[in-house]
Design a protein around this motif. Structure first.
Motif, PDB file in Angstrom:
ATOM      1  N   ARG A  40       0.908  -0.711   0.019  1.00 25.95           N
ATOM      2  CA  ARG A  40      -0.044  -0.119   0.287  1.00 25.95           C
ATOM      3  C   ARG A  40       0.976   1.546   0.021  1.00 25.95           C
ATOM      4  O   ARG A  40       1.389   1.710   0.801  1.00 25.95           O
ATOM      5  CB  ARG A  40      -0.892  -0.322   1.034  1.00 25.95           C
ATOM      6  CG  ARG A  40      -2.209  -0.990   1.398  1.00 25.95           C
ATOM      7  CD  ARG A  40      -2.608  -0.513   1.881  1.00 25.95           C
ATOM      8  NE  ARG A  40      -4.414  -2.575   2.455  1.00 25.95           N
ATOM      9  CZ  ARG A  40      -5.021  -1.917   1.655  1.00 25.95           C
ATOM     10  NH1 ARG A  40      -4.942  -0.701   0.820  1.00 25.95           N
ATOM     11  NH2 ARG A  40      -5.561  -2.680   2.021  1.00 25.95           N
ATOM     12  N   ARG A  45      -2.977   3.180  -5.824  1.00 28.50           N
ATOM     13  CA  ARG A  45      -4.226   2.733  -5.578  1.00 28.50           C
ATOM     14  C   ARG A  45      -3.747   1.167  -5.379  1.00 28.50           C
ATOM     15  O   ARG A  45      -2.547   0.672  -6.211  1.00 28.50           O
ATOM     16  CB  ARG A  45      -5.972   2.019  -7.161  1.00 28.50           C
ATOM     17  CG  ARG A  45      -6.851   3.608  -6.783  1.00 28.50           C
ATOM     18  CD  ARG A  45      -7.549   3.587  -8.001  1.00 28.50           C
ATOM     19  NE  ARG A  45      -6.796   3.512  -8.789  1.00 28.50           N
ATOM     20  CZ  ARG A  45      -7.412   2.535  -9.919  1.00 28.50           C
ATOM     21  NH1 ARG A  45      -8.737   1.767 -10.922  1.00 28.50           N
ATOM     22  NH2 ARG A  45      -6.845   3.076 -11.268  1.00 28.50           N
ATOM     23  N   PRO A  46      -4.475   0.483  -4.385  1.00 33.25           N
ATOM     24  CA  PRO A  46      -3.638  -0.852  -4.184  1.00 33.25           C
ATOM     25  C   PRO A  46      -3.268  -1.909  -5.322  1.00 33.25           C
ATOM     26  O   PRO A  46      -4.319  -2.054  -6.589  1.00 33.25           O
ATOM     27  CB  PRO A  46      -4.535  -1.827  -3.258  1.00 33.25           C
ATOM     28  CG  PRO A  46      -5.142  -0.679  -2.607  1.00 33.25           C
ATOM     29  CD  PRO A  46      -5.533   0.566  -4.047  1.00 33.25           C
ATOM     30  N   THR A  49       0.874   0.404  -8.513  1.00 32.84           N
ATOM     31  CA  THR A  49       1.750   1.051  -8.199  1.00 32.84           C
ATOM     32  C   THR A  49       2.437   0.731  -9.089  1.00 32.84           C
ATOM     33  O   THR A  49       3.114  -0.301  -9.217  1.00 32.84           O
ATOM     34  CB  THR A  49       2.410   0.960  -6.717  1.00 32.84           C
ATOM     35  OG1 THR A  49       1.383   1.649  -5.888  1.00 32.84           O
ATOM     36  CG2 THR A  49       4.174   1.746  -5.651  1.00 32.84           C
TER      37      THR A  49
END
Length: 425
Positions: A40, A45-46, A49
């Motif tokens: 995270r 957003r999860p 990345t």
């Protein structure tokens, strides 16, 4: 992958390994993708990345994981390609890892090279004596008499040698409060009595009180008493004399399933012969193992000695626990005990290596049925089912030790058939 092996000595080796940069980069990318799915990161957003951000933010952790994954595999591949087997987990050092660069490291390990155990017929064993003398039988019968002794009260005289005196005792030294004991039984002549204590009691009659001092010599085995002087006050309350039973048929009947003294004597001799047989076998085995260890043409790897010392300490501690003794409270200098086991561990490992080489050359193998029978014997001794014992051994990874132990026992029997057994004429 590039490897360079260096022989430190006959058993110790170093291998310098270089893993190509493309393999390192591919592993970094794989682990970075895994981090990206789980991490995270603020602003993303999860799972979204970018890999570049993940590699920057988790660089140290990713490189650690890459090394942790690649190094063991690389060491295994290098040893397999060279036909070597490490006797313990290799020591890894000088690790260099960067993205876009080869991963380099050095691994040090011990190995056991093949060797010639020599001509087994030149092993000479003179079997230890199994003979039981009449004196040994007589001594055992005497011990049985002493265990069956009874105490009879003594009246009309003072304390004499061999008496058991019942007394109240006060012990006092300069550094402590009086130590008082009531109705203590002391046998004159007992090794535990303080020096000169018995002589102070001789001649005292029931009801007599006496005070005296005992000087302890400087070399007295109990350190806190060595070189001190202790005051005693005793009051004699009773005298007893130990009476041994007569060595006859009645005594034999009291000992159990014996109608006559001759029957008891025969059983004592039989028991002594059984003990002597096993003692002689242990002595013969120890001599054989000593001679086998001497045939090892190189020094025993230090890692194997340390492992055997660890095993011996763990075994000793386990025996203490079985006797309800806390090893931490047993008053044992464990460092000194460890050092005392080092030489016997060296000999035990050396002999085992020679046995393994003999078994490999012959070859001698252990069948699954033999392993299962050994598991069943374990189960019988421990009161568990064979299935439970086997499951526990498999879970602990100890089944291979059962196999190795059985193979060594089989090899010992084989060696004894080839060795020269010197028997007295």
């Amino acid at each position: 992958m590039k490897t360079e092996f260096v022989d430190v000595n006959a058993t110790r080796k170093n291998v310098r390994v270089e893993i190509p940069s493309e393999i390192v980069s591919a592993e970094i990318d794989r682990i970075a993708r895994d981090y990206s799915r789980k991490a995270r990161v603020p602003g993303f957003r999860p799972g979204k990345t970018p890999p570049r951000v993940i590699k920057q933010r988790f660089k140290d952790q990713i490189l650690h994981d890459v090394a942790h994954d690649l190094i063991p595999r690389a060491v295994d591949d290098a040893l397999r390609e060279k036909g070597l087997e490490a006797v313990d987990t290799p020591d890894v050092r000088d690790v260099n890892i960067e993205d876009g660069q080869p991963l380099t490291f050095t691994a040090s390990f011990d190995t056991v090279p093949p060797f010639d155990p020599g001509d087994l017929s030149t092993i000479a064993i003179r079997p230890a004596s199994r003979a039981i003398t009449d004196d040994a039988v007589g001594l055992s019968l005497q011990r049985l008499r002493e265990r069956g002794a009874r105490f009879e009260p003594v009246e009309g005289r003072g304390v004499d040698h061999g008496d058991t005196v019942v007394l109240d005792l006060e012990r006092r030294d300069k550094a402590a409060a009086p130590d008082v004991h009531k109705d203590v039984s002391i046998e004159l002549g007992a090794k535990a009595n303080p020096p000169g204590f018995d002589e102070q009691l001789l001649g005292l009659e029931v009801g007599a009180t006496k005070s005296f001092e005992i000087p302890y010599p400087q070399d007295y085995p109990i350190g806190e008493l060595a070189g001190t002087e202790v005051s005693y006050t005793v009051t004699v309350k009773g005298l007893k004399r130990r009476v041994l039973p007569e060595l006859d048929d009645e005594f034999a009947k009291d000992m159990g399933e014996f109608d006559t003294l001759d029957a008891l004597t025969a059983r004592v001799r039989e028991d002594l012969e059984h003990e002597a047989k096993h003692a002689a076998e242990r002595e013969d085995r120890a001599e054989l193992m000593k001679q086998l260890a001497a045939r090892l043409p190189f020094d025993v790897p230090s890692s194997m000695i340390e492992r055997e010392v660890d095993r011996r300490l763990e075994d000793f501690a386990r025996r203490l626990i079985d006797q309800n003794v806390d090893p931490r409270q047993a008053g044992i200098d464990w460092n000194a005990f460890r050092e005392s086991q080092r030489e016997v561990a060296r000999e035990a490992v050396g002999a085992a290596l020679v046995l393994d080489e003999i078994a490999r050359r012959e070859p001698l193998e252990v069948t699954d049925d033999e392993v299962q029978r050994e598991v069943e014997r374990y189960a019988e001794r421990s009161g568990r089912t064979p299935a439970a014992v086997r499951a526990a051994l498999e879970k602990e990874g100890s089944l291979s030790r059962v196999y190795a132990g059985l193979r060594r026992e089989k090899t010992i029997d084989f060696v004894l058939t080839r060795a020269t057994i010197a028997r007295d004429a």
